[in-house]
Motif scaffolding. Sequence first.
Motif, short mmCIF file in Angstrom:
data_model
loop_
_atom_site.label_atom_id
_atom_site.label_comp_id
_atom_site.label_asym_id
_atom_site.label_seq_id
_atom_site.Cartn_x
_atom_site.Cartn_y
_atom_site.Cartn_z
N LEU A 194 0.96 -1.19 -0.08
CA LEU A 194 0.06 0.04 -0.12
C LEU A 194 0.86 1.23 0.04
O LEU A 194 1.94 1.38 0.60
N GLY A 195 0.31 2.32 -0.74
CA GLY A 195 1.10 3.54 -0.78
C GLY A 195 0.03 4.58 -1.11
O GLY A 195 -0.82 4.31 -1.81
N ALA A 196 0.33 5.64 -0.52
CA ALA A 196 -0.61 6.96 -0.60
C ALA A 196 0.44 8.20 -0.72
O ALA A 196 1.27 8.30 -0.11
N ASP A 197 -0.13 9.11 -1.23
CA ASP A 197 0.12 10.64 -1.33
C ASP A 197 -0.78 11.58 -1.22
O ASP A 197 -1.74 11.59 -2.08
N VAL A 198 -0.95 12.44 -0.30
CA VAL A 198 -1.97 13.63 -0.33
C VAL A 198 -1.17 14.84 -0.09
O VAL A 198 -0.10 15.03 0.63
N GLY A 199 -1.55 15.81 -0.83
CA GLY A 199 -0.88 16.96 -0.42
C GLY A 199 -1.94 18.16 -1.31
O GLY A 199 -2.74 17.98 -1.63
N GLY A 200 -1.18 19.44 -1.14
CA GLY A 200 -2.08 20.71 -1.66
C GLY A 200 -1.18 21.87 -1.50
O GLY A 200 -0.06 21.99 -0.75
N ASP A 201 -1.78 23.15 -1.98
CA ASP A 201 -1.00 24.26 -1.79
C ASP A 201 -2.07 25.36 -1.84
O ASP A 201 -3.07 25.15 -2.32
N VAL A 202 -1.62 26.30 -1.35
CA VAL A 202 -2.78 27.59 -1.12
C VAL A 202 -1.72 28.84 -1.03
O VAL A 202 -0.46 28.66 -0.52
N ASN A 203 -2.29 29.90 -1.79
CA ASN A 203 -1.61 31.23 -1.87
C ASN A 203 -2.27 32.28 -0.74
O ASN A 203 -3.65 32.51 -0.98
N PHE A 204 -1.79 32.35 0.34
CA PHE A 204 -2.26 33.25 1.38
C PHE A 204 -1.46 34.19 1.79
O PHE A 204 -0.19 33.91 2.12
N ALA A 205 -2.04 35.34 1.95
CA ALA A 205 -1.14 36.67 2.22
C ALA A 205 0.27 36.88 1.61
O ALA A 205 1.10 37.15 2.29
N GLY A 206 0.11 36.41 0.43
CA GLY A 206 1.39 36.76 -0.54
C GLY A 206 2.20 35.50 -0.42
O GLY A 206 3.45 35.68 -0.85
N VAL A 207 2.01 34.40 0.36
CA VAL A 207 2.91 33.51 0.61
C VAL A 207 2.15 32.04 0.12
O VAL A 207 1.09 31.99 0.30
N ASP A 208 3.21 31.29 -0.98
CA ASP A 208 2.78 30.07 -1.46
C ASP A 208 3.09 29.10 -0.25
O ASP A 208 4.26 28.83 0.08
N TRP A 209 1.95 28.74 0.34
CA TRP A 209 2.08 27.40 1.29
C TRP A 209 1.87 26.30 0.62
O TRP A 209 1.03 26.01 -0.20
N SER A 210 2.60 24.85 0.98
CA SER A 210 2.43 23.82 0.39
C SER A 210 2.82 22.55 1.46
O SER A 210 3.43 22.90 2.24
N ALA A 211 1.96 21.52 1.34
CA ALA A 211 2.21 20.32 2.33
C ALA A 211 1.83 19.06 1.59
O ALA A 211 1.16 18.86 0.73
N SER A 212 2.74 18.14 2.08
CA SER A 212 2.37 16.66 1.50
C SER A 212 2.41 15.63 2.60
O SER A 212 3.33 16.05 3.50
N TRP A 213 1.78 14.68 2.32
CA TRP A 213 2.00 13.49 3.43
C TRP A 213 2.16 12.13 2.36
O TRP A 213 1.19 11.64 1.75
N ARG A 214 2.96 11.58 2.77
CA ARG A 214 3.12 9.93 1.73
C ARG A 214 3.36 8.96 2.92
O ARG A 214 3.93 8.99 3.86
N TRP A 215 2.53 8.02 2.53
CA TRP A 215 2.39 6.67 3.50
C TRP A 215 3.14 5.55 2.64
O TRP A 215 2.86 5.33 1.38
N VAL A 216 3.89 4.70 3.24
CA VAL A 216 4.41 3.72 2.92
C VAL A 216 3.99 2.47 3.65
O VAL A 216 4.18 2.60 4.83
N GLY A 217 3.27 1.42 2.83
CA GLY A 217 2.76 0.19 3.69
C GLY A 217 3.81 -0.58 4.29
O GLY A 217 5.12 -0.42 4.02
N ALA A 218 3.38 -1.60 4.87
CA ALA A 218 4.44 -2.62 5.68
C ALA A 218 5.16 -3.56 4.56
O ALA A 218 4.53 -3.67 3.45
N ARG A 219 6.21 -3.61 4.97
CA ARG A 219 7.21 -4.34 3.99
C ARG A 219 7.78 -5.63 4.64
O ARG A 219 8.14 -5.70 5.92
N ARG A 220 7.93 -6.90 3.96
CA ARG A 220 8.48 -7.98 4.52
C ARG A 220 9.93 -7.95 4.47
O ARG A 220 10.48 -7.23 3.30
#
Length: 728
Positions: free
Chosen positions: A633-659
């Motif tokens: 299983l793998g997942a990636d969630v992110g986004g960005d917003v321009n607020f008060a003249g600043v570019d904000w961005s965030a991301s979260w990545r999940w890596v599932g269990a491995r043998r």
Amino acid sequence: MSRSTQPSAQRRCPGLAVILGVAGVLSLPQDARAQVTSQVRVEVREATTEHPVADAEVSVADAGRTAWTGGDGKVLMRGVPTGRSVFRVRRIGFAPTEVSVEVVNGVTSELLLHLEPLALEVEGVDVSVEGLPAGARTVSADEVGPEARTIEDLVERVPGVTVVRRGGPGTPSVPRIRGSSGNQVLVLVDGVAINSPLTGEADLSEVDFPSVARVVVVPGAQASRYGPRALAGAILIETRRGGSSRIEGSLATGTLGVWGLDGSATMAHPRGGWAFVAGGAWNRATGAFEYPVPDLRGGGRTTRQNAQVRNLSAFGQVVRDHVGGTRLRLKLHARDTRRGSPGTIVQPSLTGRQHQRRLGILAQVEAGDATRGWEATASLDDHRALFEDPTPPFGPTYRSDTRVRQIEARAEARRNFGDVALSAGGDGRYTGIDATTLAPDAPGGVGGAGTWIRTGWRVGDPDARYGLDLSGTVRADVHDLLDGIVLSPSVTLVLNHESTALEVTTGSSVSPPDVSDLFFQEGVLAEANPELAPERVRGEVSAEVRRSFVGDGWEGAFSLSGFVADVDGMILWFPDHRFVWRPENIDVRRRGLEATGRLRSGAFASLRGSLSLTDVTYDVAVLTGQVVYRPRLGADVGGDVNFAGVDWSASWRWVGARRTSPGTDLNELPGYGRADLGAAVPFTLTSLHGSLELGVDNILDQAAALLVDYPLPGRTFTVRVRAGAPVP
């Protein structure tokens, strides 16, 4: 393992106060400094039909920004100076255009541009700038948020792609696609492979991120036409060509002893066409960090040492980039990398060293219009790698010296006949190898050549409410490590209905054994296997449905895909009854689902997400379960917003269990998630445009390791100042 008494290297950030001082100046109210920058959403359409124009190159002359439109003809341009800026758009088969636009501070402006077709009507012709397959996924470096700071960050945005990192910044990073091995992914930089001729793997850490313009990921059998290494897919990296006359650069510092400096200068002919570009980069990191030792390795905490890295690179190129005429590029590049070799956490080394040097020359020629054209690439590369450890934790003194000289050439021609497009090409390469790690009977070089033919047919109604694309490719390869001529066919069908598309692909591909697996110098409890057969994918099937949506002030898109791509004879290492490790051909079943979605507000923000479920299991009676170190299983969630003249961005990545062991759940590594945050404050000081960027990696300070013996660092910080100015 004993607990280290050293202070965490993550807490140390030399020079951070200096750059934060610059941040204080740039964060003054607007009336106390010059105007800042903003962002512009550009939409490109065909003038005669109002159809979206994909793969159109959009550039902002004063800001040095370049990006490409997606399938909907749209692209978001970041870091555009407020005030009046010149936007330039071009696409093969269309007359180039430019327009001067007034950009308002703090507002995402909307810009609609139309391109006039050249010579013949292009509706109904299956042609693109690169002739990419329909399922290719593109990420533009200038379109991503400030939380993406490496080439690995770009590549991992594509669902199904995993990058195997072996530590902190600058450590080797090998990409995998859909549960593949690293040697089954072909990585091309400006059309030239960077995969090791010994191991078949490509190290993304050797690519300087500031030089990258965009990344294209072609998953599965559709990538087979790029070469026999593309068994699981291909990653196509395009570097910046230059553009208008300007100078630009960046300075960065951060935790783990990170310092980085890069810059480039472009001198373009006043009448256009010719440009001369030179640049370079220097970066280093001490790389030491604390980490928790897994319970299966004894538990406790310790410090990862001898993980320092230093890179120095330079390039110079001459470019003739004229739409409607011949496009030329001649590039010289050099790179010197020195790393510590910390070893595994159970056998750490304080004296291991790596030293790699690379010199190369690249020549590219492209010519043509919407109906016909051709292109050719030739390269020469000299790579030397020295690995040594005078006092290893176990065994005798170690020294490995490898020198590789590679020459490669590729050419392709295309022609359109009404609704039918035809292209054909060929490539060849020879690699001379001199390596002390190989056995005496190893060959002094390996060579290979391939040829392919691709045809496409498109039909649709005049209103473009529906359409059908049918394309097929056949590639034939000969290689010193393959038996005879190997064919790799693929067929793709795409059905379009307004904003919905259904794509179905089937095909086959091949990857020869690695020289290191066949001829490595045998040692204690390890032996070569000269009987290894090539790895093959036969009859891969993938299907994808895509849908786009447009609302009042927002837009979005969604895709869902599935694939079956079993591998006959995947090369994996196993111990035999004597506990002697050797590579073996093992049949592997690969199946998966991938989903992506994005939602974007035209005014200020966007969200994206992806999810991948990949089953990679042994197809033999004595082995069961997921192949080791392949997260299901793998997942990636992110986004960005321009607020008060600043570019904000965030991301979260999940890596599932491995043998960690084949056929058993014992010592399975738990899944982990890592969240990153970025903020960019754009600024303009007279003619100087740039941004101050703050990045926080692993903001939640999660302990993680994709491989059990190679831990990843905890929370780290980076501060970077980017700036550029046009040259009068």
